[in-house]
Scaffold this active site. Structure first.
Site, PDB file in Angstrom:
ATOM      1  N   ASP A 190       0.785  -1.246   0.000  1.00 27.17           N
ATOM      2  CA  ASP A 190       0.000   0.000   0.000  1.00 27.17           C
ATOM      3  C   ASP A 190       0.812   1.289   0.000  1.00 27.17           C
ATOM      4  OD1 ASP A 190      -1.983  -1.874   0.312  1.00 27.17           O
ATOM      5  OD2 ASP A 190      -2.594  -1.251   2.309  1.00 27.17           O
ATOM      6  N   HIS A 222      -0.563   5.052   1.132  1.00 32.65           N
ATOM      7  CA  HIS A 222      -0.025   5.780   2.285  1.00 32.65           C
ATOM      8  C   HIS A 222       0.647   7.083   1.855  1.00 32.65           C
ATOM      9  CE1 HIS A 222       0.287   1.891   4.934  1.00 32.65           C
ATOM     10  NE2 HIS A 222      -0.788   1.891   4.157  1.00 32.65           N
ATOM     11  N   ASP A 225      -2.825  -8.117  -5.622  1.00 34.15           N
ATOM     12  CA  ASP A 225      -4.214  -7.668  -5.548  1.00 34.15           C
ATOM     13  C   ASP A 225      -4.270  -6.162  -5.368  1.00 34.15           C
ATOM     14  OD1 ASP A 225      -5.127  -6.819  -2.578  1.00 34.15           O
ATOM     15  OD2 ASP A 225      -3.616  -8.386  -2.410  1.00 34.15           O
ATOM     16  N   GLU A 281      -7.321  -3.402  -3.727  1.00 36.10           N
ATOM     17  CA  GLU A 281      -8.644  -3.216  -3.142  1.00 36.10           C
ATOM     18  C   GLU A 281      -9.202  -1.849  -3.531  1.00 36.10           C
ATOM     19  OE1 GLU A 281     -10.623  -3.991   1.237  1.00 36.10           O
ATOM     20  OE2 GLU A 281      -8.701  -2.956   1.139  1.00 36.10           O
ATOM     21  N   GLU A 298      -8.158   5.096  -4.324  1.00 36.11           N
ATOM     22  CA  GLU A 298      -6.907   5.586  -3.744  1.00 36.11           C
ATOM     23  C   GLU A 298      -5.744   5.411  -4.713  1.00 36.11           C
ATOM     24  OE1 GLU A 298      -7.061   5.350   1.029  1.00 36.11           O
ATOM     25  OE2 GLU A 298      -7.347   3.421   0.035  1.00 36.11           O
ATOM     26  N   TYR A 347     -19.038  -0.505   2.708  1.00 45.87           N
ATOM     27  CA  TYR A 347     -17.599  -0.744   2.761  1.00 45.87           C
ATOM     28  C   TYR A 347     -17.078  -1.120   1.367  1.00 45.87           C
ATOM     29  CZ  TYR A 347     -18.441  -1.640   7.813  1.00 45.87           C
ATOM     30  OH  TYR A 347     -18.817  -1.580   9.128  1.00 45.87           O
TER      31      TYR A 347
END
Length: 851
Positions: free
Chosen positions: A585, A589, A658, A660, A664, A742
């Site tokens: 990520d 971040h 992957d 999600e 972002e 979600y």
């Protein structure tokens, strides 16, 4: 290599027949011998991994803590409690509420000049306040030394992680080290391809209209073809070398230190799986079982061709190219083994042919060369971005050597330009999660994105309008009055305590939230004193991270080469901060820090020079434009072949990489663009623009499923969003829960100017109407009933199609602050909704004044 055997039924008797190959030459067909066969059945079903792999993925909602339950619970700082002697005064005249003049000139220049997207930005060591260390919690497993930094988040990572036994996906094929498993007992490299009818679907989600399946998965561990050698056994070693953005080499040695090996060049999209043999006896194996193998003539001298049929009815082609002209003499000695001659050197290519004679013709014309890598170049000119893959090839080197055959994904085909569309063939193969791939016969591809969002800035923006009228920065006095009634409390929150957290992700979200708030107060609301108050706090909070004084300071580790949180080093928890230490990520971040820095630098250019190196370090870690940087790899997160990022770092995974949160991912590209703009780095700004354009296409193709989406099975598309998209499966869920708000909200946040570019109004309309519209009695999760910060996310997203209702929600007198998550502000949401009004036919001048 011997296996338990028993007598074959008569139908399997060994015999030699003659058929005719596509070139009219006689070919011999081999069948398994009459005396031996494995005491097992063909392994055609594979393994289905239904569980969501959560290693490094804590079940935590993506909202910073402490949560904002009510304004009364916040620490409010009065103006006189903070010293701002070092803060540059902000202009108070309305004439300054526009892009700074130097910034506007840069934006205009980008419209008329050609810009290299991958111009190196820096190659020096990280800032001195970032300590270095040579160790990392995850060892580099059998990776050969190389001069360039290692790519941690690329498709081939399973080959140097954990057991080394999980597959890698090149699309449309997957490859896995067999490690002595299944009936073949092979130690070679297994090749698999899953057709659409092999998918396994999860249970129906009866909550969602149409009851789509919750997930679909492709089976793994089907060893259709295994490229091996007689010498490989339980001493075999798997190594990797030449790890590049689009390719790597995997090597199988009979034992450590052996001079013999099989090298497998792994390249995204490769049409052939190629094994390069060095002084070994080829052993082509199958756990699906060989039904027949026919050697056939080819039109190219020096290539030995075999047509293979497996017991599942699938047909494969094998091309063997010896370096010395030696016939490999592949002989079918059992229904699991096609064996060649000893001490053979050359390369063997495998390809699945599901298109009969026409597909075989395409493969025949491409055999003899193979891809070993790719070079990527890109540039922008005005509103147009062009990027080009130049494939590196090896094999036959004559002037008549064929063009490379590489499979293109659907989004590639949509954006092909120049001569590339004419190189498309009729050969197609199903991919696991990206629709149907098209084989393209060309040594280079040219792709074009014709609508770059070059005029997108920090203000609310809509790309459906003409250039020059797509940003809204000036609102009516009535709208500003409403927003200002919220600003007074939000701007004086204790930014320091809300950003001083043990997570780079949550801290970055809070900094970005406050940056957007300060921007809105200064540029849209015209309140310089309040903006100065907020900017002072924001700079103090940001300084903690630049000076590396946060809870878990950053560290540069030279094992993999990157900047990571020290959290996993100090706590021993690989999942700390969502796995940041293990390269999970980083674009999520660091994108928030880059966005916050861009706004601060925009408002105070003097701040820029003191903090630029630290922010650029984050850019280099996650999105380095240069392959010559000795400290960071090229484009760690963003995969230019797939057209989006992969979030998973150095964690072994049965379904590989992957992603999600698609939103972002796009937000990072937007932050990159804006940091490039304020720093005057035109190459970075152009790169962000091009990434946004590519993402708008791939999100529409693979993540945000409108009616008619052809890249996912119809049994699944009713979910509207993919949830978590892996290379081998798609699961409409999240790592922190299955609530619809979600699953969909993680593809919305943060709602900022880029949102209207990557989330089309048609998609948002279909999603809202089907799932969240309170006026639809069939909506399973009406936004009006959603609790907490997710309610704010849903209604902010609503501004993209119904800004009036979005404004009314955020402007209501009885608004509950708990509806705003810790990574957003009500001030920005009001400004965002107000800025959208005029674009949707609600020209109420009480709210919007044209700038």
């Amino acid at each position: 290599m011997a296996d338990p055997c028993y007598a074959l039924p008569e139908r399997f008797q060994n015999r030699l027949t003659f058929t005719t190959d596509p070139f009219g030459q006689p070919s011999s067909t081999q069948y398994p011998p009459t005396t031996t066969v494995h005491l097992s059945v063909p392994a055609t079903s594979g393994i289905i991994n239904t569980a969501l792999e959560t290693e490094g993925r804590p079940s935590v909602q993506p909202f910073p803590t402490p949560s904002v339950s009510s304004i009364a619970n916040l620490t409010i700082l009065p103006t006189f409690n903070v010293s701002y002697a070092s803060v540059k005064p902000l202009a108070s005249s309305r004439s300054n509420f526009t892009i700074h003049s130097w910034n506007r000139r840069a934006a205009n220049k980008a419209m008329v000049d050609q810009t290299d997207v991958f111009r190196p930005m820096a190659t020096g060591a990280p800032p001195s306040q970032i300590p270095s260390r040579a160790d990392h919690p995850v060892p580099r497993l059998n990776i050969a030394q190389q001069s360039t930094p290692l790519s941690t988040n690329k498709f081939y990572a399973n080959f140097f992680l954990g057991s080394q036994g999980q597959a890698v996906w090149t699309h449309p094929y997957s490859l896995a080290w067999s490690k002595g498993t299944q009936s073949s007992r092979s130690w070679g490299m297994a090749v698999s391809h899953a057709d659409a009818n092999q998918r396994v679907f999860g249970p129906r989600n009866n909550v969602v209209p149409g009851s789509p399946v919750r997930y679909y998965i492709n089976p793994v561990a089907i060893q259709s073809i295994i490229l091996s050698a007689v010498e490989l056994g339980n001493s075999t070693v798997l190594t990797t070398d030449t790890l590049q953005p689009f390719s790597a080499n995997a090597n199988l040695y009979p034992q450590a230190g052996s001079s013999s090996k099989i090298t497998f060049p792994l390249v995204q999209g490769m049409a052939f799986v190629t094994g390069i043999y060095s002084n070994l006896q080829p052993a082509i194996q199958s756990s699906v079982f060989f039904r027949s193998a026919s050697n056939a003539a080819t039109s190219v001298s020096g290539i030995f061709k075999y047509q293979i049929t497996l017991e599942d009815g699938k047909r494969w082609l094998l091309y063997a190219v010896p370096y010395n002209g030696q016939d490999p003499q592949l002989t079918l000695v059992s229904n699991t083994l096609l064996r060649g001659v000893p001490n053979w050197s050359g390369f063997i290519q495998m390809a699945k042919n599901s298109a009969g004679s026409s597909g075989e013709y395409v493969y025949d014309n491409a055999a003899g060369v193979y891809a070993v890598g790719a070079n990527l170049t890109a540039s922008t000119f005005g509103l147009t971005g062009t990027y080009q893959f130049k494939w590196k090839k090896a094999g036959l080197t004559s002037k008549t050597a064929p063009q490379l055959l590489i499979f293109a994904l659907p989004h590639h085909v949509e954006s092909f330009a120049g001569p590339t569309p004419f190189a498309e063939t009729d050969l197609r193969l199903q991919t696991t999660t990206k629709g149907v791939a098209t084989a393209v016969s060309a040594d280079a591809w040219t792709l074009v994105e014709a609508s770059l969002p070059v005029d997108m800035g920090f203000a609310p923006w809509n790309g459906s309008l003409p250039q020059g009228s797509r940003s809204a920065k000036i609102l009516s006095p009535a709208a500003i009055s409403t927003i200002n009634s919220v600003v007074a409390s939000e701007i004086r929150q204790d930014m320091d305590s809300q950003t001083n957290l043990d997570s780079m992700y949550f801290s970055g979200k809070a900094l970005s939230k406050f940056a957007a708030l300060v921007y809105t107060v200064h540029e849209i609301c015209g309140e310089p004193d309040l903006a100065r108050l907020g900017l002072g706090q924001l700079k103090i909070a940001f300084a903690r991270f630049v000076t590396n004084q946060q809870v878990h300071p950053l560290v540069y580790e030279s094992a993999w080469k990157g900047v990571v949180s020290s959290g996993a080093y100090t706590t021993g928890d690989a999942g700390q901060d969502f796995g940041n230490t293990l390269y999970n990520d980083h674009h999520f971040h660091f994108g928030y820090f880059i966005h916050a820095a861009a706004i601060v630098a925009y408002l105070d250019p003097q701040w820029l020079e003191l903090n630029k190196e630290w922010v650029n370090m984050l850019v280099r870690d996650a999105a380095n434009p240069s392959s010559t940087d000795p400290y960071f790899p090229f484009s760690r997160m963003f995969d230019w072949y797939h057209g989006h990022s992969w979030a998973k770092g150095v964690f072994e995974s049965a379904d590989s990489k992957d992603e999600e949160s698609s939103s972002e991912d796009a937000f990072f590209a937007y932050a990159l663009k804006m940091w490039g703009r304020v720093t005057g780095d035109r190459s970075m700004e152009a790169r962000g623009n091009l990434m946004l354009a590519v993402l708008a296409r791939t999100l529409r193709s693979y993540f945000l499923m409108q009616d008619g989406n052809a890249n996912h099975p119809p049994e699944f598309t009713g979910n509207r969003v993919t949830g978590v998209l892996f290379e081998n499966k798609v699961d409409a869920t999240t790592y922190f829960g299955t609530n619809l708000e979600y699953v969909h909200g993680i593809h919305m946040l943060p709602v900022l100017p880029y949102s209207s570019f990557t989330r089309s109004s048609s998609f948002v309309s279909q999603e809202w109407s089907a799932l969240f519209d309170p006026s639809n009695p069939s909506a399973p999760d009406p936004a009006s009933s959603v609790r907490g910060g997710w309610k704010g996310v849903l209604y902010a997203n609503l501004a993209l199609i119904d800004p009036k209702r979005s404004w009314q929600f955020f402007a209501q007198q009885n608004f509950d602050p708990a509806w705003i998550d810790g990574g957003a502000s009500r001030t920005w949401y009001l400004a965002f909704a107000a800025g959208e009004f005029g674009w949707h036919g609600w020209m109420d001048t009480r709210v919007l004044c044209k700038s």
